[in-house]
Each structure stands twice: as C-alpha cells, then as structure tokens.
Design a protein around this motif. Structure first.
Motif, mmCIF file in Angstrom:
data_model
loop_
_atom_site.group_PDB
_atom_site.id
_atom_site.type_symbol
_atom_site.label_atom_id
_atom_site.label_comp_id
_atom_site.label_asym_id
_atom_site.label_seq_id
_atom_site.Cartn_x
_atom_site.Cartn_y
_atom_site.Cartn_z
ATOM 1 N N HIS A 143 0.844 -1.196 0.000
ATOM 2 C CA HIS A 143 0.000 0.000 0.000
ATOM 3 C C HIS A 143 0.883 1.251 0.000
ATOM 4 C CE1 HIS A 143 -4.105 1.748 1.518
ATOM 5 N NE2 HIS A 143 -3.716 2.236 0.356
ATOM 6 N N ILE A 144 1.708 1.341 -1.020
ATOM 7 C CA ILE A 144 2.747 2.363 -1.100
ATOM 8 C C ILE A 144 2.174 3.770 -1.014
ATOM 9 C CG2 ILE A 144 4.607 3.287 -2.540
ATOM 10 C CD1 ILE A 144 4.808 0.432 -3.763
ATOM 11 N N SER A 145 1.038 4.005 -1.655
ATOM 12 C CA SER A 145 0.475 5.358 -1.666
ATOM 13 C C SER A 145 0.056 5.806 -0.271
ATOM 14 C CB SER A 145 -0.702 5.438 -2.642
ATOM 15 O OG SER A 145 -1.773 4.606 -2.225
ATOM 16 N N LEU A 146 -0.440 4.884 0.562
ATOM 17 C CA LEU A 146 -0.815 5.251 1.937
ATOM 18 C C LEU A 146 0.433 5.426 2.799
ATOM 19 C CD1 LEU A 146 -3.078 5.707 4.050
ATOM 20 C CD2 LEU A 146 -2.886 3.265 4.588
ATOM 21 N N SER A 147 1.389 4.514 2.669
ATOM 22 C CA SER A 147 2.616 4.603 3.464
ATOM 23 C C SER A 147 3.356 5.905 3.197
ATOM 24 C CB SER A 147 3.526 3.406 3.160
ATOM 25 O OG SER A 147 2.895 2.183 3.479
ATOM 26 N N THR A 148 3.466 6.279 1.921
ATOM 27 C CA THR A 148 4.167 7.524 1.599
ATOM 28 C C THR A 148 3.345 8.751 2.008
ATOM 29 O OG1 THR A 148 3.289 7.403 -0.665
ATOM 30 C CG2 THR A 148 5.497 6.510 -0.285
ATOM 31 N N TRP A 149 2.005 8.626 2.000
ATOM 32 C CA TRP A 149 1.146 9.720 2.464
ATOM 33 C C TRP A 149 1.428 10.008 3.932
ATOM 34 C CZ3 TRP A 149 -2.261 11.921 5.681
ATOM 35 C CH2 TRP A 149 -3.092 12.942 5.206
ATOM 36 N N PHE A 150 1.428 8.947 4.744
ATOM 37 C CA PHE A 150 1.713 9.129 6.171
ATOM 38 C C PHE A 150 3.139 9.628 6.398
ATOM 39 C CE2 PHE A 150 -1.846 6.036 7.170
ATOM 40 C CZ PHE A 150 -2.645 7.003 7.760
ATOM 41 N N ARG A 151 4.052 9.175 5.582
ATOM 42 C CA ARG A 151 5.447 9.640 5.707
ATOM 43 C C ARG A 151 5.539 11.143 5.463
ATOM 44 N NH1 ARG A 151 8.811 8.044 0.760
ATOM 45 N NH2 ARG A 151 7.608 9.845 0.001
ATOM 46 N N ASP A 152 4.902 11.604 4.373
ATOM 47 C CA ASP A 152 5.059 13.003 3.959
ATOM 48 C C ASP A 152 4.202 13.972 4.774
ATOM 49 O OD1 ASP A 152 6.788 12.084 2.047
ATOM 50 O OD2 ASP A 152 5.328 12.122 0.417
ATOM 51 N N TYR A 153 3.022 13.522 5.206
ATOM 52 C CA TYR A 153 2.094 14.453 5.854
ATOM 53 C C TYR A 153 1.951 14.250 7.361
ATOM 54 C CZ TYR A 153 0.867 15.506 1.058
ATOM 55 O OH TYR A 153 0.934 15.875 -0.262
ATOM 56 N N LEU A 154 2.632 13.240 7.899
ATOM 57 C CA LEU A 154 2.573 13.036 9.346
ATOM 58 C C LEU A 154 3.951 12.774 9.938
ATOM 59 C CD1 LEU A 154 0.709 12.897 11.791
ATOM 60 C CD2 LEU A 154 0.357 10.458 11.322
ATOM 61 N N TYR A 155 4.660 11.780 9.399
ATOM 62 C CA TYR A 155 5.954 11.391 9.964
ATOM 63 C C TYR A 155 6.981 12.520 9.870
ATOM 64 C CZ TYR A 155 10.113 8.532 10.820
ATOM 65 O OH TYR A 155 11.293 8.019 11.325
ATOM 66 N N ILE A 156 7.150 13.091 8.683
ATOM 67 C CA ILE A 156 8.138 14.169 8.503
ATOM 68 C C ILE A 156 7.758 15.418 9.295
ATOM 69 C CG2 ILE A 156 9.168 15.742 6.808
ATOM 70 C CD1 ILE A 156 9.208 13.415 4.832
ATOM 71 N N PRO A 157 6.484 15.871 9.274
ATOM 72 C CA PRO A 157 6.117 17.028 10.110
ATOM 73 C C PRO A 157 6.340 16.802 11.600
ATOM 74 C CG PRO A 157 4.466 16.710 8.422
ATOM 75 C CD PRO A 157 5.387 15.531 8.341
ATOM 76 N N LEU A 158 6.272 15.543 12.040
ATOM 77 C CA LEU A 158 6.534 15.240 13.450
ATOM 78 C C LEU A 158 8.024 15.274 13.788
ATOM 79 C CD1 LEU A 158 4.046 12.276 14.084
ATOM 80 C CD2 LEU A 158 3.958 14.548 15.140
ATOM 81 N N GLY A 159 8.846 15.382 12.774
ATOM 82 C CA GLY A 159 10.288 15.399 12.992
ATOM 83 C C GLY A 159 11.016 14.308 12.251
ATOM 84 N N GLY A 160 10.246 13.326 11.746
ATOM 85 C CA GLY A 160 10.845 12.254 10.965
ATOM 86 C C GLY A 160 11.932 11.513 11.721
ATOM 87 N N SER A 161 13.048 11.325 11.042
ATOM 88 C CA SER A 161 14.184 10.601 11.635
ATOM 89 C C SER A 161 15.321 11.532 12.003
ATOM 90 C CB SER A 161 14.690 9.544 10.636
ATOM 91 O OG SER A 161 13.668 8.638 10.302
ATOM 92 N N LYS A 162 15.034 12.854 12.043
ATOM 93 C CA LYS A 162 16.107 13.813 12.289
ATOM 94 C C LYS A 162 16.506 13.896 13.759
ATOM 95 C CE LYS A 162 15.060 16.744 8.298
ATOM 96 N NZ LYS A 162 14.660 18.110 7.847
ATOM 97 N N GLY A 163 15.588 13.561 14.653
ATOM 98 C CA GLY A 163 15.890 13.654 16.076
ATOM 99 C C GLY A 163 16.653 12.448 16.575
ATOM 100 N N GLY A 164 16.673 12.281 17.876
ATOM 101 C CA GLY A 164 17.346 11.142 18.473
ATOM 102 C C GLY A 164 16.516 9.878 18.355
ATOM 103 N N THR A 165 16.999 8.832 19.002
ATOM 104 C CA THR A 165 16.327 7.540 18.935
ATOM 105 C C THR A 165 14.894 7.620 19.451
ATOM 106 O OG1 THR A 165 18.431 6.383 19.208
ATOM 107 C CG2 THR A 165 16.433 5.139 19.675
ATOM 108 N N TRP A 166 14.701 8.339 20.575
ATOM 109 C CA TRP A 166 13.368 8.439 21.143
ATOM 110 C C TRP A 166 12.390 9.087 20.170
ATOM 111 C CZ3 TRP A 166 9.273 7.336 23.545
ATOM 112 C CH2 TRP A 166 8.298 8.287 23.820
ATOM 113 N N ILE A 167 12.825 10.128 19.445
ATOM 114 C CA ILE A 167 11.955 10.806 18.486
ATOM 115 C C ILE A 167 11.572 9.851 17.360
ATOM 116 C CG2 ILE A 167 11.780 12.698 16.828
ATOM 117 C CD1 ILE A 167 11.682 13.592 19.733
ATOM 118 N N ARG A 168 12.539 9.087 16.860
ATOM 119 C CA ARG A 168 12.257 8.130 15.784
ATOM 120 C C ARG A 168 11.282 7.060 16.246
ATOM 121 N NH1 ARG A 168 17.831 8.072 15.387
ATOM 122 N NH2 ARG A 168 17.887 5.836 15.896
ATOM 123 N N VAL A 169 11.490 6.564 17.470
ATOM 124 C CA VAL A 169 10.606 5.530 18.020
ATOM 125 C C VAL A 169 9.200 6.087 18.204
ATOM 126 C CG1 VAL A 169 10.120 4.128 20.060
ATOM 127 C CG2 VAL A 169 12.444 4.208 19.119
#
Length: 481
Positions: free
Chosen positions: A289-315
């Motif tokens: 379900h690539i279109s949903l996974s990338t939707w959540f990545r671009d419109y939720l995961y990245i705005p939340l900070g994505g993988s830029k923070g420390g381990t706790w932020i990524r988790v």
C-alpha cells in the motif's frame, strides 16, 4: 459497480469509446466525460453519498483558492483549518463515531456505570477514506506553498473522483495526477495493451487467488468457529489463506485501477511492489500500500520530525504512524493492535538504523535467492501472517484465542482444511510473481519475450481460470475502509 462485475465490463468499453472517439478533440471534453463517468460509477454504489463526495470536492476546491488569495497568514490558517476540520469531521462521524461511543460506554461499564449511547445507523460511504486523503494532501500542499491551487473546477473534480481510484485508491497526489489531467492525451496502442494485461492480471489475482482463498479463510475464521476444536496446522492454513486473500484482493484492485487508467492515457501511482518477497518489515512497508505509506510519511511522519531527532523521536514517530495507520483501516481495536504489532516488528531496524538496508529487489538479476535472503523472506512473511490474524479477527479476544490455539502441539499435524487445487494455484501464482518481481507488475514485459503462440496461450489460460474458478461477485476488502 465492482471491477469484477458484468456491469463494469459493459461500462468500461462505453466510456473508453466515448473518450477516444467522441471527446478526442480536446482534453477538456475528455475531462468532462471522465467526471460524468466517475460520478455515475460512484452513484451505482449509493447515489445519496454522491452528494457527500461533491461537497468534499467543492469545499477543498474553494479552500485552496481562498488560501492562495488570502492577504494574511491568519486568514490562510482559517481556511486551512476549516477544510481540515470539516474533512476529518465527516470521516470521524461516518467511520469512527460508533466506535468511540461504544468504547466510552464499555469503559464506563467497567467502572460500574451502565449507559446506552446513541449510535448512527448508517453505512460507511464507500471510498470516503481515500477521497478524503486526496483532498487533505491537496489542501496541505497549497498551505505550505508546494503547489498552486487548481482554478479549473472540472479538472480538480476529476483529480478527486477519477473512477479507477475513487473507492480504493491508490491515494493520488495533485503534483502527480493533476498535470496529467490538464494536458492533451493521445491514444497509444502499446500503452493500452499493457493496461489490458495489467487488468487481466488484477482480475486473476482477485477472482482466482483472493476469492478462492477467502472461501477457506472465512471457513476457519468465521464467527461460530470454536478454535479449540481446530488443529494448529488448520489455523495456520487459515491465516496463510487470508494472507494471500488480502494481497490478491487489494493488489488485484490496484492492478485493475492502474491498467484502467492507462487505457485513458493516465498513469496512477504504483501501490504494490511484491511485498511478500521483503527481507524485513521495513522493506515490507515500502512495498505494501505504497500510496498510503508515503502519504503518512510526507504528511505526518516528517512534520513530526521524521528521523532527524534522536532515537526516542524516531521511536515515538514510528509508533504514531503505525497507530494512525491501524486506525485508518477501521474502527476496531483489532486494527489498532495490528498497527502497534507492526510498529514493534519494525522497531529494531529503527533503533539500529537498518530500516533502509534493503532498497533493491531481492535476488536482483538472479533466479534464486541466497540462503540468507530466503530465510529473511520466510521470516518476514511469517511475521506478516501473524499480524494479519489481528487484522482479520472480529475482535481482540478472538484474535488472541486464534493465536493461542495456533501455537499448540497440533501445529505440526495434518490440517483438516487442505484444498490441493487452491494450494497449487497459490504456488503457481507465487512463482509468476517471483519471476516478474523486478517489473511494475508480474506480467509487464514478460509475455513480449515469448513467441506469439505462447503469449496468447498464457492469456487464454488466465481467462479460462477466471471463468472456471470464479463464482459470485465478491466485493473488494478495502471497500470497507
């Protein structure tokens, strides 16, 4: 109107003929035709909900214009949050109100307070989760100045309601689909042939693989089943059948949608990339379900900070994504647990930053995987099978009961449900998918390497199998989401 129905087999050629032979003089005429065809297609489900689709379309269209024309940030934010609030409000009322009301009542009952909440006696509008996400991505992109608003209402309406993707995706982006809608389309015979091949493969996945696996999965998972009377091997067989049912059903729908769109000169986003050949859960979610996974990545995961923070932020962000993904699929605790279980699966790769280790295709350029790759694929598949039990079960209690009786001494006994013809079909299906795993779909380009006789023989075999193994028309699983 189902993709696997006689009515769609009549509807599609009529629209195709009118599109290329009546409205071919202008892409604007073609867009008007596509919009009318899409509204008719949706009205065949329930004409009353067509007005909800139209309202959502009008809301986001005018919201985009108002945000673009706003002279102040405050005004822009007002229109943005109005659209977000109304869209999520409709989704919440139709899809989640009864769930929250009943969960609240159950929580009070555990504390000794009995209440009888008022619930809605209304069916879920088909496709609401998909076209709502189309509109949300469009509004968000305008708000952050990634795109300019579309000022042609017909063109925007086609973007939201294009009938191949309307009820079960893929979830399109304005940056990808709108430019195609706004340009001249010229008929391409080779492209149309490729579209028909993908439609044929999608129908085979749905009718032959998914629907036949569904018969046995439903037999084992059904409401009255006493799992204690079933052997662990039979329960495993049921879980495996459902695993292929949901893949054949949903990826089959996506293949038909992509192939149908290609008949009209439009390319939709790829939604599946042979996910059951993944070597870890992170790779699985890049392929499922690539279109949903990338939707959540671009419109939720990245705005939340994505993988830029420390381990706790990524988790934290990963758990939020999978929690929301589970909840998106349905108003049931089973989907939430399914999402959280997948979050736990993927957590080691997030913590140790190995989630992007497998960006290529397994055994790329080779017929057979290495022993390590084979082990990784089998392990990932079995973990996925286990998670699907929660997705399929009616409630949490039944899911845990299913799993507890699955892992018993009878797991290694002979299953009582063992339909050899369906098992052989699934094995043959897996072989074809494996051979075509480096392409966009299994049959892409593969038949062209064969002599014409063999190529047409393959088509006839697939068509005969569809008619021979096909039964009553069955809805696609993701229509309920």
């Amino acid at each position: 109107m189902l993709f696997n129905s006689v009515s769609f087999a009549i509807f599609l050629p009529i629209v195709f003929f009118a599109y290329w032979f009546v409205a071919q003089k202008s892409y604007r005429h073609q867009n008007v035709l596509l919009l009318l065809a899409s509204y008719f297609f949706y009205a065949c489900w329930d004409w009353r909900f067509l007005f909800l689709l139209m309202f959502s379309t009008v809301l986001d269209y005018f919201t985009g214009l108002k945000m673009s024309d706003s002279q102040t940030i405050a005004r822009k934010k007002f229109w943005f949050w109005l659209s977000i609030g109304v869209n999520l409000g409709f989704l919440g009322v139709f899809k989640y109100y009864n769930f929250f009301a009943q969960s609240f009542a159950d929580g009070l009952a555990n504390l000794g307070f009995e209440i009888h909440p008022w619930t809605l006696n209304v069916i879920l509008p088909v496709g609401i989760s998909f076209y709502t996400f189309h509109g949300l991505s469009y509004v968000i992109d305008i708000y952050y100045d990634r795109i300019k608003p579309e000022r042609n209402f017909v063109d925007y309406s086609v973007f939201v309601s294009f009938f191949p993707l309307l009820v079960a995706g893929p979830i399109e982006r304005a940056t990808h689909l709108l430019p195609q809608i706004k340009r001249e389309r010229v008929f391409d015979l080779d492209r149309a042939k490729d579209g028909l091949r993908q439609i044929l493969w999608g129908l085979f996945k749905k009718i032959v693989i998914a629907d036949n696996c569904a018969r046995y999965a439903n037999m084992i998972f059904n409401d009255t089943a006493d799992y204690a009377t079933l052997s662990g091997s039979t329960l495993l067989m049921g879980a495996v059948f459902f695993t292929f049912q949901i893949y054949g059903d949903f990826s089959g729908y996506s293949d038909i949608a992509l192939g149908t769109a290609r008949l009209f000169g439009i390319d939709l986003l790829k939604n599946f990339a042979f996910p059951y050949f993944s070597r870890d859960i992170a790779e699985f979610w890049r392929r499922w379900h690539i279109s949903l996974s990338t939707w959540f990545r671009d419109y939720l995961y990245i705005p939340l900070g994505g993988s830029k923070g420390g381990t706790w932020i990524r988790v934290r962000n990963t758990f939020i994504i999978f929690l929301v993904s589970g909840f998106w699929h349905g108003a049931n605790w089973t989907f939430i647990v399914w999402g959280l279980l997948n979050a736990l699966y993927i957590m080691p790769s997030i913590v140790f930053k190995t989630n992007r280790n497998h960006l290529d295709v397994v055994a790329q350029g080779h017929y057979f995987p290495t022993v390590k790759e084979l082990f990784s694929v089998i392990l990932t598949f079995l973990l996925t099978v286990l998670a699907w039990i929660f997705f399929r079960a009616d409630n949490i209690g039944k899911a845990f009961s299913y799993i507890s009786h699955l892992f018993s001494s009878s797991l290694f006994s002979k299953p009582t449900v063992f339909p050899l013809d369906i098992i052989y079909l699934v094995i043959g299906f897996v072989v074809v998918e494996w051979l075509g795993r480096e392409r966009h779909y299994a049959l892409e380009g593969l038949p062209m390497k064969c002599p014409k006789v063999m190529r047409w023989s393959l088509y006839y075999v697939l068509i005969i199998a569809i008619f021979y193994f096909g039964g009553e028309e069955q809805e696609f699983i993701y229509f309920q989401f």
